[in-house]
Scaffold this motif. Structure first.
Motif, PDB file in Angstrom:
ATOM      1  N   TYR A  62       0.935  10.851  -3.148  1.00  0.00           N
ATOM      2  CA  TYR A  62       0.467  11.388  -1.860  1.00  0.00           C
ATOM      3  C   TYR A  62       1.637  11.779  -0.952  1.00  0.00           C
ATOM      4  O   TYR A  62       2.686  11.127  -0.980  1.00  0.00           O
ATOM      5  N   GLN A  68       0.830  -1.205   0.000  1.00  0.00           N
ATOM      6  CA  GLN A  68       0.000   0.000   0.000  1.00  0.00           C
ATOM      7  C   GLN A  68       0.864   1.255   0.000  1.00  0.00           C
ATOM      8  O   GLN A  68       0.539   2.243  -0.659  1.00  0.00           O
ATOM      9  N   ALA A  95      -6.009  10.564  12.746  1.00  0.00           N
ATOM     10  CA  ALA A  95      -6.831  10.709  11.536  1.00  0.00           C
ATOM     11  C   ALA A  95      -7.692  11.962  11.646  1.00  0.00           C
ATOM     12  O   ALA A  95      -7.753  12.777  10.725  1.00  0.00           O
ATOM     13  N   ALA A  96      -8.343  12.134  12.780  1.00  0.00           N
ATOM     14  CA  ALA A  96      -9.205  13.310  12.987  1.00  0.00           C
ATOM     15  C   ALA A  96      -8.378  14.582  12.904  1.00  0.00           C
ATOM     16  O   ALA A  96      -8.789  15.578  12.306  1.00  0.00           O
ATOM     17  N   GLU A 140      -7.745  16.136   0.393  1.00  0.00           N
ATOM     18  CA  GLU A 140      -8.050  14.714   0.269  1.00  0.00           C
ATOM     19  C   GLU A 140      -7.144  13.952   1.204  1.00  0.00           C
ATOM     20  O   GLU A 140      -5.922  14.090   1.171  1.00  0.00           O
ATOM     21  N   LEU A 141      -7.749  13.166   2.073  1.00  0.00           N
ATOM     22  CA  LEU A 141      -6.971  12.373   3.024  1.00  0.00           C
ATOM     23  C   LEU A 141      -7.320  10.917   2.802  1.00  0.00           C
ATOM     24  O   LEU A 141      -8.491  10.529   2.872  1.00  0.00           O
ATOM     25  N   ARG A 142      -6.292  10.111   2.538  1.00  0.00           N
ATOM     26  CA  ARG A 142      -6.529   8.698   2.294  1.00  0.00           C
ATOM     27  C   ARG A 142      -5.950   7.925   3.464  1.00  0.00           C
ATOM     28  O   ARG A 142      -4.750   7.992   3.731  1.00  0.00           O
ATOM     29  N   ILE A 143      -6.818   7.230   4.167  1.00  0.00           N
ATOM     30  CA  ILE A 143      -6.397   6.558   5.389  1.00  0.00           C
ATOM     31  C   ILE A 143      -6.371   5.053   5.177  1.00  0.00           C
ATOM     32  O   ILE A 143      -7.381   4.459   4.800  1.00  0.00           O
ATOM     33  N   MET A 144      -5.220   4.452   5.387  1.00  0.00           N
ATOM     34  CA  MET A 144      -5.111   3.008   5.315  1.00  0.00           C
ATOM     35  C   MET A 144      -5.060   2.498   6.754  1.00  0.00           C
ATOM     36  O   MET A 144      -4.080   2.743   7.457  1.00  0.00           O
ATOM     37  N   ASN A 145      -6.089   1.814   7.163  1.00  0.00           N
ATOM     38  CA  ASN A 145      -6.122   1.338   8.545  1.00  0.00           C
ATOM     39  C   ASN A 145      -5.354   0.024   8.628  1.00  0.00           C
ATOM     40  O   ASN A 145      -5.905  -1.049   8.450  1.00  0.00           O
ATOM     41  N   THR A 146      -4.063   0.151   8.895  1.00  0.00           N
ATOM     42  CA  THR A 146      -3.198  -1.020   8.946  1.00  0.00           C
ATOM     43  C   THR A 146      -2.893  -1.433  10.385  1.00  0.00           C
ATOM     44  O   THR A 146      -1.871  -2.054  10.648  1.00  0.00           O
ATOM     45  N   GLU A 162      -6.902   6.717  15.337  1.00  0.00           N
ATOM     46  CA  GLU A 162      -8.150   7.453  15.077  1.00  0.00           C
ATOM     47  C   GLU A 162      -8.004   8.939  15.424  1.00  0.00           C
ATOM     48  O   GLU A 162      -8.503   9.802  14.718  1.00  0.00           O
ATOM     49  N   VAL A 217      -7.624  15.525   9.245  1.00  0.00           N
ATOM     50  CA  VAL A 217      -8.734  15.847   8.341  1.00  0.00           C
ATOM     51  C   VAL A 217      -8.646  17.294   7.846  1.00  0.00           C
ATOM     52  O   VAL A 217      -8.879  17.580   6.678  1.00  0.00           O
TER      53      VAL A 217
END
Lengths: 252, 252
Positions: free
Chosen positions: B117, B108, B175-176, B184-190, B172, B179
């Motif tokens: 990105y 990813q 991430a907030a 554009e925010l692309r979040i990969m929850n790994t 989390e 924002v």
């Protein structure tokens, strides 16, 4: 009463450029002698609406109320793409006043649909901007207040986008909530920058004064949010639509 | 002392499947008669390390310590892609024990780099998993605790990804925070699902007992997080590496 020594006005107030542009376009069209209508009220402000009426611009609820050949202004909120098709089919001249910010939102929604994301749209379900956006992503899941959020499913790839005038704090909270619902979460921050600046200026002014008077549509979510923000910094605030609403002299 | 009536064990404990697989691969290779090494300790657990040493599997710090033709096990954390190239150049047999979850993370990251990105990686800067990941995205900005986050720039398109063993709540929160830093925010929850389940089970067990004994590496962030979670539900917890650490009988 009569104790007001100073009146301060927040740095940036008034209509955003999107709304101003739509109003200007309607005026220009009427000035050019065209029969001109707006599809829905171009702004929920009595003064502007009566000004427009004086130069012959009438607001209509549906395209069926516009005569063949006349001009119809699409307001800043935007509309579903079908509306443009129907207007063309009826031989109307369409004047597109869709806010550039909303146009960008619509394009991004189309892209997200094409890329197969499960889309969540933060917005007020019946709000015209949301109704228009859904024309570009019919399967998007619309959520508003926090009690709605449980309806959001778990999916591998999800996207989050927002009606432009939602409060940024709510959007950020929903983004954090959604992080654990998807492996990949794509967030399009489509909160309108003008809305954010209005809110910042409101907070700044509210901190400096004893009483805030917030002027705006009674049912406008934007206006309500500005009033709410005053409360957060502990400044009493009254929300009015126009000077006639200032009936109680005691707060002054 | 001696007042312990019942000992409960959290539902899912012990090594995750990624670590177990790497250990198994090392054992199989040694059992097949190959000179076998692990690049770094395959797990920070004295018992396992001494078991492996007994069958001739020695941990090395660098590929230079491995003889030509011998096998080297890449542990679950993964490594930079250059390590594979160097091993091949030195004629070593590489046994890849990289956790499937980490492999997915690496892929990813490669994709995000390709798509342009600006990447933020939540992780402990010197942690081997992070060092390995940076081999796939050298320009990624590594942040750990909240005081680091101000270093995150504002960019139009940003991506957020995490070292697999970071606590979900921190991911989390970040991430907030992000924002409003990107359009554009692309979040990969790994965040690794096994890590999450260990934490859920710890909370569940901690709520039912009077004292928690958390067993794990003294410096392991995972172990520390489990101990911290016990505190959140108000259950006293002691963190130990092995039975020898149980020197103080008073809590029992």
């Amino acid at each position: 009463m009569g104790s007001v020594l100073e009146v301060r006005i927040a740095k940036r107030t008034g209509f955003c450029y999107g709304v101003r542009e739509a109003i200007d376009k309607a005026k220009e069209s009427a000035a050019a002698g065209k029969a001109t209508h707006t599809l829905g009220q171009v702004v929920h402000n009595e003064g502007v609406i009566s000004q427009l009426q004086q130069i012959g611009v009438r607001s209509v609820d549906t395209l069926d109320d516009v005569d063949h050949g006349a001009a119809v202004v699409i307001r800043a909120h935007g509309v579903k793409p079908e509306v443009f098709d129907r207007a063309e089919a009826r031989g109307l001249e369409v004047i597109d006043g869709t806010c550039t910010w909303v146009i960008q939102e619509q394009r991004q929604l189309e892209e997200l649909v094409e890329e197969g994301y499960t889309i969540v749209l933060l917005g007020t379900p019946k709000h015209p901007e949301v109704v228009g956006l859904l024309g570009f992503a019919p399967d998007a899941i619309v959520v508003d207040e926090e009690e709605d959020w449980d309806r959001i499913p778990r999916r591998k790839r999800m996207a989050l986008i927002t009606q432009s005038t939602q409060p940024p704090w709510k959007f950020e909270k929903l983004a954090a909530f959604m992080v654990s619902r998807a492996h990949e979460l794509r967030i399009m921050n489509t909160v309108c920058p003008v809305t954010i600046r209005r809110q910042e200026d409101t907070l700044e002014t509210a901190r400096e004064v004893d009483l805030m008077v917030v002027v705006g549509g009674r049912h406008s979510a934007n206006t309500k949010e500005l009033t709410r923000l005053c409360g957060i910094v502990g400044t009493p605030a009254m929300q009015i639509e126009n000077a006639r609403d200032l009936v109680d002299p005691t707060p002054f």
